[in-house]
Design a protein around this motif. Structure first.
Motif, short mmCIF file in Angstrom:
data_model
loop_
_atom_site.label_atom_id
_atom_site.label_comp_id
_atom_site.label_asym_id
_atom_site.label_seq_id
_atom_site.Cartn_x
_atom_site.Cartn_y
_atom_site.Cartn_z
N VAL A 1 0.84 -1.20 0.00
CA VAL A 1 0.00 0.00 0.00
C VAL A 1 0.87 1.25 0.00
N LEU A 2 1.90 1.25 0.85
CA LEU A 2 2.78 2.42 0.92
C LEU A 2 3.58 2.57 -0.37
N GLU A 3 4.05 1.47 -0.92
CA GLU A 3 4.81 1.51 -2.17
C GLU A 3 3.97 2.10 -3.29
N SER A 4 2.71 1.67 -3.38
CA SER A 4 1.82 2.17 -4.43
C SER A 4 1.57 3.68 -4.27
N SER A 5 1.37 4.11 -3.03
CA SER A 5 1.10 5.53 -2.79
C SER A 5 2.34 6.39 -3.07
N LEU A 6 3.51 5.89 -2.70
CA LEU A 6 4.74 6.63 -2.98
C LEU A 6 5.01 6.70 -4.48
N THR A 7 4.62 5.64 -5.19
CA THR A 7 4.78 5.64 -6.65
C THR A 7 3.94 6.74 -7.29
N LYS A 8 2.70 6.89 -6.81
CA LYS A 8 1.83 7.94 -7.34
C LYS A 8 2.41 9.33 -7.09
N GLU A 9 3.13 9.49 -5.99
CA GLU A 9 3.73 10.78 -5.67
C GLU A 9 5.16 10.90 -6.21
N LYS A 10 5.59 9.86 -6.96
CA LYS A 10 6.91 9.84 -7.60
C LYS A 10 8.05 10.01 -6.59
N GLU A 11 7.87 9.36 -5.44
CA GLU A 11 8.91 9.36 -4.39
C GLU A 11 9.81 8.14 -4.60
N LEU A 12 10.58 8.16 -5.69
CA LEU A 12 11.38 6.99 -6.05
C LEU A 12 12.45 6.67 -5.02
N GLU A 13 13.03 7.70 -4.42
CA GLU A 13 14.09 7.48 -3.43
C GLU A 13 13.55 6.73 -2.22
N LYS A 14 12.35 7.11 -1.78
CA LYS A 14 11.76 6.45 -0.61
C LYS A 14 11.30 5.05 -0.95
N ILE A 15 10.86 4.85 -2.19
CA ILE A 15 10.47 3.50 -2.62
C ILE A 15 11.67 2.57 -2.56
N ASN A 16 12.80 3.02 -3.10
CA ASN A 16 14.02 2.20 -3.06
C ASN A 16 14.46 1.95 -1.62
N GLU A 17 14.29 2.97 -0.77
CA GLU A 17 14.70 2.84 0.62
C GLU A 17 13.91 1.76 1.34
N ILE A 18 12.57 1.82 1.25
CA ILE A 18 11.76 0.84 1.99
C ILE A 18 11.89 -0.55 1.37
N SER A 19 12.15 -0.63 0.07
CA SER A 19 12.36 -1.93 -0.57
C SER A 19 13.63 -2.59 -0.04
N CYS A 20 14.69 -1.81 0.05
CA CYS A 20 15.95 -2.34 0.57
C CYS A 20 15.81 -2.74 2.05
N ILE A 21 15.08 -1.91 2.81
CA ILE A 21 14.88 -2.22 4.23
C ILE A 21 14.13 -3.55 4.38
N MET A 22 13.08 -3.74 3.60
CA MET A 22 12.31 -4.97 3.69
C MET A 22 13.15 -6.18 3.31
N GLU A 23 13.97 -6.04 2.28
CA GLU A 23 14.84 -7.15 1.88
C GLU A 23 15.83 -7.49 2.98
N ASP A 24 16.41 -6.48 3.60
CA ASP A 24 17.38 -6.71 4.67
C ASP A 24 16.73 -7.35 5.89
N LEU A 25 15.53 -6.88 6.24
CA LEU A 25 14.84 -7.44 7.41
C LEU A 25 14.46 -8.89 7.18
N HIS A 26 13.96 -9.20 5.98
CA HIS A 26 13.61 -10.58 5.68
C HIS A 26 14.85 -11.47 5.65
N ALA A 27 15.94 -10.95 5.10
CA ALA A 27 17.17 -11.73 5.03
C ALA A 27 17.72 -12.02 6.43
N SER A 28 17.64 -11.02 7.30
CA SER A 28 18.18 -11.21 8.66
C SER A 28 17.35 -12.23 9.44
#
Length: 482
Positions: free
Chosen positions: A450-477
């Motif tokens: 939901v947050l990714e979709s909303s950030l995409t509409k607002e063209k917040e690409l930097e924040k999208i990449n940030e939360i994507s990386c965070i989620m990958e790191d948390l799942h990996a850990s």
């Protein structure tokens, strides 16, 4: 007893952070770094000895915030004074909180090592209550529970403590709490000959039958005991009355109450009357509930919080919210503190009557007293606020809880992020999402999408990449596929 609210006020000084700030610092401390240096700066030994309730209050706060288990363990070990002559904090409650955190995370070997250490250094801490917490580890089957009970018995013996009826009762209680009364009965038949006779294990089995909801089985078991010479006490009567009440047989419970009053060895207590008040609420008879409550004074009994909550619940069940709120006012006038049960009942009643304004006013009252609600109440409020188009109220509650070092459950984040994004408050949703990830918790995929979709509409690409990386790191850990 010093309350967390009092502690928060008394500890707040330029030289010493408040309990809320301490909880936040510990919760956000990386698990990979040693915790003791931080504890030494935040929690000096003099504080532990001068405020005995500080340690359990802090451990409870860490548990509410889902802090890493290792933090609770290190805090407890840090609190053990090196010199026995020093005043002790409330180590018994603290040990139970620590074991609960460990067992909840299924660290049973660590629990046993801790208890083995304490059997030699602090044997007085080994108690039936501690045993109950140890045995409450989730997913233990029947043989594993009996094996753990036997291993604990050896640790207690090493400390010079012999298992008795209370420890046996703790074992039986664990089974019925899990809804496995058949296993409780099997454990009783297997082990009862090892322990001196006591009504407590028998009453515990009756509790198990009551929890199963099978009143006929309870009566059969009870009458079989009576034919073999068992004499019921006040606890026995209370269990049977509660079973009848929960099955809507309020009149049968009243007959038992009259029978109990004729027995010399059965004392009518606050718990007894509270059980009947609760039963009157189940059959939606608030008049009978109030009558029983008012008769307490004639019996020389002073109503406690449980009795008030039962009376309040009777009015809530009858949808008489005005009278329920008057009961809360009565509690406050008599200086009987409300708890999460009190608030949760009132919130449920107000929610059932669609009184959003009443919920908000009661919530504001709760916040003014610095009260920290439990997870079920937080979820109820968050769901109510968001479903009724008021995510701003949900956001205000979120900030209040985070400020107290209590991070809401990830499902509360689901509701809040979804509602905020639907209202265009994407930056606020992002901030709440970061509150969770910054402390190492993994948000749900729903909140992330939901947050990714909303950030995409607002063209917040930097924040999208940030939360994507965070989620990958948390799942990996956590070794969870992303």
């Amino acid at each position: 007893m010093t309350t967390p609210k009092t502690l928060s006020k008394t500890l707040h000084s330029p030289a010493l952070p408040s309990i809320d700030q301490i909880a936040n610092r510990i919760t956000t401390h990386p698990s990979s770094l040693p915790l003791r240096p931080l504890l030494h700066s935040l929690v000096p030994p003099s504080l532990l000895s001068s405020s005995p309730s500080f340690l359990p209050s802090l451990l409870s706060r860490l548990s509410l915030s889902s802090s890493p288990t290792s933090h609770s363990l290190h805090l407890f070990l840090y609190s053990l004074p090196t010199q026995p002559s020093l005043p002790l904090p409330d180590l018994s409650s603290s040990l139970c909180l620590t074991l609960h955190s460990l067992s909840r995370s299924r660290h049973l070997p660590t629990c046993l090592h801790l208890l083995s250490f304490l059997s030699l250094s602090r044997p007085s801490l080994l108690s039936p209550r501690v045993l109950s917490v140890l045995l409450s580890s989730p997913k233990l089957n029947f043989p594993s529970t009996l094996d753990l009970f036997g291993r604990a018995e050896k640790i207690w013996a090493r400390a010079g403590i012999r298992f008795g009826p209370e420890e046996f009762t703790s074992l039986l209680r664990i089974f019925y709490v899990r809804g496995r009364v058949v296993e409780a009965h099997a454990a009783y038949k297997r082990l009862y000959s090892k322990f001196p006779f006591s009504p407590r294990p028998i009453n515990t089995l009756l509790l198990g039958f009551k929890q199963s909801g099978d009143v006929d089985a309870l009566d059969t078991f009870y009458h079989g005991l009576v034919t073999r010479g068992f004499k019921p006490d006040s606890v026995t009567y209370g269990i049977r009355m509660d079973a009848y009440c929960k099955n809507g047989r309020f009149e049968d419970a009243l007959k038992l109450f009259e029978e109990m009053g004729k027995r010399e060895n059965c004392e009518i207590t606050i718990t007894t009357v509270t059980t009947l008040i609760h039963g009157a609420g189940i059959v939606k008879n608030p008049r009978a509930a109030r009558k029983l409550f008012d008769e307490m004074a004639e019996r020389g009994l002073t109503p406690d919080r449980g009795a008030y909550n039962a009376l309040m619940g009777a009015y809530v069940e009858a949808s008489d919210m005005r009278s329920a709120m008057e009961v809360m006012a009565e509690m406050e006038m008599n200086e009987i503190g409300v708890n999460d049960v009190s608030y949760n009942m009132l919130f449920c009643g107000l929610n059932r009557t669609n009184d959003l304004e009443g919920i908000w006013k009661l919530y504001q009252k709760m916040v003014q007293t610095d009260f920290i609600p439990r997870t079920r109440t937080i979820m109820l409020l968050m769901k109510t606020f968001c479903k009724n188009g008021r995510p701003d109220l949900g956001l205000e509650m979120w900030d209040y809880l985070v400020g107290k070092g209590c991070y809401p459950h990830v499902h509360a984040l689901d509701w809040l992020v979804t509602a905020l994004c639907c209202r265009g408050a994407v930056q606020e949703a992002y901030r709440c999402f970061k509150d969770v990830t910054d402390r190492g918790q993994v948000p749900s995929q729903r909140a992330f999408r939901v947050l990714e979709s909303s950030l995409t509409k607002e063209k917040e690409l930097e924040k999208i990449n940030e939360i994507s990386c965070i989620m990958e790191d948390l799942h990996a850990s956590r070794r969870v596929p992303s």
